[in-house]
Write a protein that holds these residues in place. Sequence first.
Motif: not given
Length: 246
Positions: A38-45, A130-131, A183-185
Amino acid sequence: MPIGLRALGVSLVFWAGGAAAQGTIIGAEYGDPTTRYDHAVLGDAVEWGSLTMRTDTCRPICGGNGLGTIRITLPETRVFEDIEPKLVDVGAETGKAAMVVESDLRHGARLALYGAQGMIAATPFIGQRNRWLAPIGAADLDGDGHVEIAYVDRPHLARTLRVWRFQGGALEQVADATGLTNHRIGQDFITGGIRDCGEGPELITVDANWTHIMASRFDGTRIETRRLAPYEARQSVAQVLDCEEN
Protein backbone atom coordinates in the motif's frame (compact mmCIF):
# COMPACT_ATOMS: atom_id res chain seq x y z
CA MET A 1 30.42 -6.28 -3.01
CA PRO A 2 28.95 -7.54 -6.30
CA ILE A 3 25.38 -8.79 -6.16
CA GLY A 4 24.32 -11.29 -8.82
CA LEU A 5 22.77 -14.56 -9.94
CA ARG A 6 19.93 -14.48 -7.41
CA ALA A 7 16.69 -16.40 -7.80
CA LEU A 8 15.34 -16.07 -4.28
CA GLY A 9 11.61 -16.50 -3.86
CA VAL A 10 10.47 -16.20 -7.49
CA SER A 11 8.58 -18.68 -9.65
CA LEU A 12 9.87 -19.03 -13.21
CA VAL A 13 7.62 -20.54 -15.90
CA PHE A 14 8.49 -21.07 -19.58
CA TRP A 15 5.72 -21.10 -22.19
CA ALA A 16 6.99 -22.28 -25.57
CA GLY A 17 5.07 -25.30 -26.76
CA GLY A 18 6.38 -27.22 -23.75
CA ALA A 19 9.99 -26.24 -24.34
CA ALA A 20 12.20 -23.88 -22.38
CA ALA A 21 12.26 -20.46 -24.03
CA GLN A 22 15.61 -19.10 -25.10
CA GLY A 23 16.93 -16.37 -27.32
CA THR A 24 16.78 -12.59 -27.17
CA ILE A 25 14.24 -10.74 -25.01
CA ILE A 26 12.15 -8.60 -27.39
CA GLY A 27 9.37 -7.40 -25.07
CA ALA A 28 8.21 -7.36 -21.47
CA GLU A 29 5.14 -6.34 -19.50
CA TYR A 30 3.78 -6.57 -15.97
CA GLY A 31 0.70 -8.56 -15.00
CA ASP A 32 -1.33 -9.77 -12.04
CA PRO A 33 -2.26 -6.37 -10.53
CA THR A 34 -2.28 -6.44 -6.74
CA THR A 35 -2.95 -4.13 -3.78
CA ARG A 36 -0.91 -6.12 -1.27
CA TYR A 37 1.65 -3.28 -0.98
CA ASP A 38 0.00 0.00 0.00
CA HIS A 39 2.83 2.43 -0.73
CA ALA A 40 1.07 4.21 -3.67
CA VAL A 41 4.22 6.13 -4.59
CA LEU A 42 3.17 6.12 -8.26
CA GLY A 43 -0.28 7.56 -7.62
CA ASP A 44 -2.41 4.54 -6.74
CA ALA A 45 -2.25 1.41 -4.59
CA VAL A 46 -2.06 -1.04 -7.50
CA GLU A 47 1.29 -2.75 -8.16
CA TRP A 48 2.18 -5.91 -10.11
CA GLY A 49 2.72 -9.53 -9.16
CA SER A 50 4.26 -10.93 -12.33
CA LEU A 51 6.55 -10.11 -15.25
CA THR A 52 6.08 -11.66 -18.70
CA MET A 53 8.95 -11.55 -21.21
CA ARG A 54 8.83 -12.50 -24.90
CA THR A 55 11.83 -13.96 -26.73
CA ASP A 56 12.53 -14.19 -30.45
CA THR A 57 13.23 -17.95 -30.42
CA CYS A 58 12.50 -21.10 -28.47
CA ARG A 59 14.12 -24.53 -28.47
CA PRO A 60 13.98 -27.39 -29.23
CA ILE A 61 10.44 -27.11 -30.63
CA CYS A 62 8.07 -24.21 -31.08
CA GLY A 63 4.44 -23.77 -31.88
CA GLY A 64 2.52 -20.91 -33.42
CA ASN A 65 4.79 -18.02 -34.37
CA GLY A 66 7.89 -19.58 -32.81
CA LEU A 67 8.18 -17.03 -30.00
CA GLY A 68 9.04 -18.02 -26.46
CA THR A 69 7.25 -16.58 -23.43
CA ILE A 70 8.68 -16.46 -19.90
CA ARG A 71 6.63 -15.54 -16.85
CA ILE A 72 8.17 -14.52 -13.52
CA THR A 73 5.74 -14.69 -10.58
CA LEU A 74 6.78 -13.02 -7.33
CA PRO A 75 5.96 -14.40 -3.89
CA GLU A 76 3.20 -12.75 -1.84
CA THR A 77 5.85 -10.75 0.03
CA ARG A 78 6.97 -8.83 -3.08
CA VAL A 79 5.64 -6.69 -5.94
CA PHE A 80 6.94 -4.97 -9.03
CA GLU A 81 6.62 -1.32 -7.96
CA ASP A 82 7.29 0.23 -11.31
CA ILE A 83 5.76 2.03 -14.29
CA GLU A 84 6.85 -0.49 -16.90
CA PRO A 85 9.75 -2.93 -17.41
CA LYS A 86 12.57 -1.42 -19.46
CA LEU A 87 14.58 -3.47 -21.94
CA VAL A 88 18.30 -2.77 -21.62
CA ASP A 89 21.35 -4.27 -23.31
CA VAL A 90 23.76 -5.40 -20.60
CA GLY A 91 26.49 -6.83 -22.83
CA ALA A 92 27.32 -9.60 -25.27
CA GLU A 93 27.29 -12.42 -22.71
CA THR A 94 23.79 -11.64 -21.43
CA GLY A 95 22.16 -9.57 -24.17
CA LYS A 96 18.82 -7.91 -23.52
CA ALA A 97 17.34 -7.88 -20.04
CA ALA A 98 14.23 -6.46 -18.41
CA MET A 99 15.21 -3.83 -15.84
CA VAL A 100 12.59 -3.60 -13.09
CA VAL A 101 11.92 -2.17 -9.65
CA GLU A 102 11.06 -5.00 -7.27
CA SER A 103 9.83 -4.16 -3.76
CA ASP A 104 9.65 -6.31 -0.66
CA LEU A 105 6.84 -5.63 1.80
CA ARG A 106 9.35 -5.41 4.66
CA HIS A 107 12.61 -4.34 3.02
CA GLY A 108 11.60 -1.81 0.34
CA ALA A 109 12.82 -1.61 -3.24
CA ARG A 110 15.72 -2.96 -5.24
CA LEU A 111 16.62 -2.80 -8.92
CA ALA A 112 16.69 -6.16 -10.69
CA LEU A 113 17.60 -7.51 -14.13
CA TYR A 114 15.68 -10.48 -15.57
CA GLY A 115 16.63 -12.40 -18.70
CA ALA A 116 15.61 -15.51 -20.60
CA GLN A 117 16.88 -17.78 -17.79
CA GLY A 118 15.35 -15.80 -14.92
CA MET A 119 17.03 -13.33 -12.62
CA ILE A 120 20.42 -12.12 -13.83
CA ALA A 121 21.41 -9.78 -11.00
CA ALA A 122 19.94 -7.39 -8.44
CA THR A 123 21.00 -4.65 -6.07
CA PRO A 124 20.31 -5.11 -2.35
CA PHE A 125 16.90 -4.05 -1.03
CA ILE A 126 17.00 -0.55 0.46
CA GLY A 127 16.18 -2.13 3.81
CA GLN A 128 12.92 -0.52 4.97
CA ARG A 129 9.27 -0.76 3.95
CA ASN A 130 7.95 2.03 1.69
CA ARG A 131 11.41 3.03 0.49
CA TRP A 132 11.66 3.22 -3.30
CA LEU A 133 14.09 3.91 -6.14
CA ALA A 134 13.49 5.49 -9.56
CA PRO A 135 15.47 4.08 -12.53
CA ILE A 136 17.30 6.38 -14.94
CA GLY A 137 18.66 3.88 -17.45
CA ALA A 138 21.58 1.76 -18.60
CA ALA A 139 24.59 2.56 -20.80
CA ASP A 140 28.37 2.25 -20.91
CA LEU A 141 28.82 5.55 -19.10
CA ASP A 142 32.62 5.61 -18.94
CA GLY A 143 33.55 3.86 -22.18
CA ASP A 144 35.23 0.86 -20.56
CA GLY A 145 33.12 -1.74 -22.35
CA HIS A 146 30.92 -2.55 -19.36
CA VAL A 147 27.35 -1.34 -18.93
CA GLU A 148 26.42 0.84 -15.96
CA ILE A 149 22.93 1.01 -14.45
CA ALA A 150 21.79 4.27 -12.82
CA TYR A 151 18.89 5.12 -10.52
CA VAL A 152 17.92 7.64 -7.86
CA ASP A 153 17.78 6.05 -4.42
CA ARG A 154 14.75 7.35 -2.45
CA PRO A 155 14.04 10.29 -4.78
CA HIS A 156 11.79 11.93 -2.17
CA LEU A 157 14.12 11.43 0.83
CA ALA A 158 17.80 10.56 0.21
CA ARG A 159 17.83 12.02 -3.35
CA THR A 160 20.99 10.07 -4.17
CA LEU A 161 22.11 9.11 -7.66
CA ARG A 162 23.73 5.67 -7.64
CA VAL A 163 25.70 4.06 -10.46
CA TRP A 164 26.22 0.29 -10.60
CA ARG A 165 28.47 -1.56 -13.05
CA PHE A 166 27.31 -4.86 -14.54
CA GLN A 167 30.32 -7.13 -14.88
CA GLY A 168 30.86 -10.85 -14.49
CA GLY A 169 27.13 -11.48 -14.13
CA ALA A 170 26.81 -9.17 -11.11
CA LEU A 171 26.06 -5.56 -10.19
CA GLU A 172 28.57 -3.57 -8.14
CA GLN A 173 28.08 0.01 -6.99
CA VAL A 174 30.85 2.22 -8.36
CA ALA A 175 29.74 5.81 -7.59
CA ASP A 176 27.06 8.00 -6.01
CA ALA A 177 26.12 11.67 -5.81
CA THR A 178 23.61 13.43 -3.57
CA GLY A 179 21.21 16.31 -4.19
CA LEU A 180 19.52 14.87 -7.29
CA THR A 181 16.05 13.49 -7.96
CA ASN A 182 13.76 12.36 -10.78
CA HIS A 183 10.36 11.75 -9.20
CA ARG A 184 7.69 13.37 -7.02
CA ILE A 185 5.30 11.35 -4.88
CA GLY A 186 2.16 10.47 -6.82
CA GLN A 187 3.57 10.99 -10.31
CA ASP A 188 3.01 8.11 -12.73
CA PHE A 189 6.17 8.97 -14.68
CA ILE A 190 9.90 9.39 -14.05
CA THR A 191 11.64 12.62 -15.02
CA GLY A 192 14.81 12.47 -17.10
CA GLY A 193 16.84 9.61 -18.53
CA ILE A 194 20.07 9.17 -20.50
CA ARG A 195 21.11 11.29 -23.47
CA ASP A 196 24.16 11.51 -25.75
CA CYS A 197 24.59 14.80 -27.57
CA GLY A 198 27.83 13.75 -29.24
CA GLU A 199 30.18 13.85 -26.27
CA GLY A 200 29.21 10.65 -24.48
CA PRO A 201 26.26 9.60 -22.31
CA GLU A 202 24.88 11.89 -19.61
CA LEU A 203 22.39 11.13 -16.84
CA ILE A 204 19.58 13.71 -16.84
CA THR A 205 17.78 14.47 -13.56
CA VAL A 206 16.75 17.59 -11.65
CA ASP A 207 18.20 19.08 -8.49
CA ALA A 208 16.70 18.34 -5.09
CA ASN A 209 14.62 21.57 -5.12
CA TRP A 210 13.21 21.00 -8.63
CA THR A 211 14.65 24.31 -9.84
CA HIS A 212 17.27 23.16 -12.39
CA ILE A 213 17.76 20.31 -14.83
CA MET A 214 21.04 18.57 -14.12
CA ALA A 215 23.46 16.52 -16.24
CA SER A 216 25.75 13.97 -14.59
CA ARG A 217 28.72 12.19 -16.11
CA PHE A 218 30.53 9.15 -14.72
CA ASP A 219 34.23 9.01 -15.63
CA GLY A 220 34.91 5.55 -14.21
CA THR A 221 35.70 6.84 -10.73
CA ARG A 222 33.32 9.61 -9.76
CA ILE A 223 30.24 11.52 -10.86
CA GLU A 224 30.50 15.13 -12.06
CA THR A 225 27.26 17.13 -12.23
CA ARG A 226 26.42 20.47 -13.81
CA ARG A 227 23.35 22.65 -14.34
CA LEU A 228 21.85 22.67 -17.81
CA ALA A 229 18.67 24.78 -17.71
CA PRO A 230 15.86 25.89 -15.41
CA TYR A 231 13.28 23.20 -14.71
CA GLU A 232 9.95 24.23 -16.22
CA ALA A 233 7.75 21.10 -16.11
CA ARG A 234 8.16 17.97 -18.23
CA GLN A 235 8.58 19.73 -21.56
CA SER A 236 11.78 21.43 -20.48
CA VAL A 237 13.27 18.04 -19.60
CA ALA A 238 12.12 16.56 -22.90
CA GLN A 239 13.96 19.33 -24.74
CA VAL A 240 17.14 18.63 -22.79
CA LEU A 241 16.92 14.90 -23.54
CA ASP A 242 16.62 15.86 -27.23
CA CYS A 243 19.75 18.07 -26.89
CA GLU A 244 17.68 21.20 -27.49
CA GLU A 245 18.40 23.23 -24.35
CA ASN A 246 19.46 26.85 -24.79
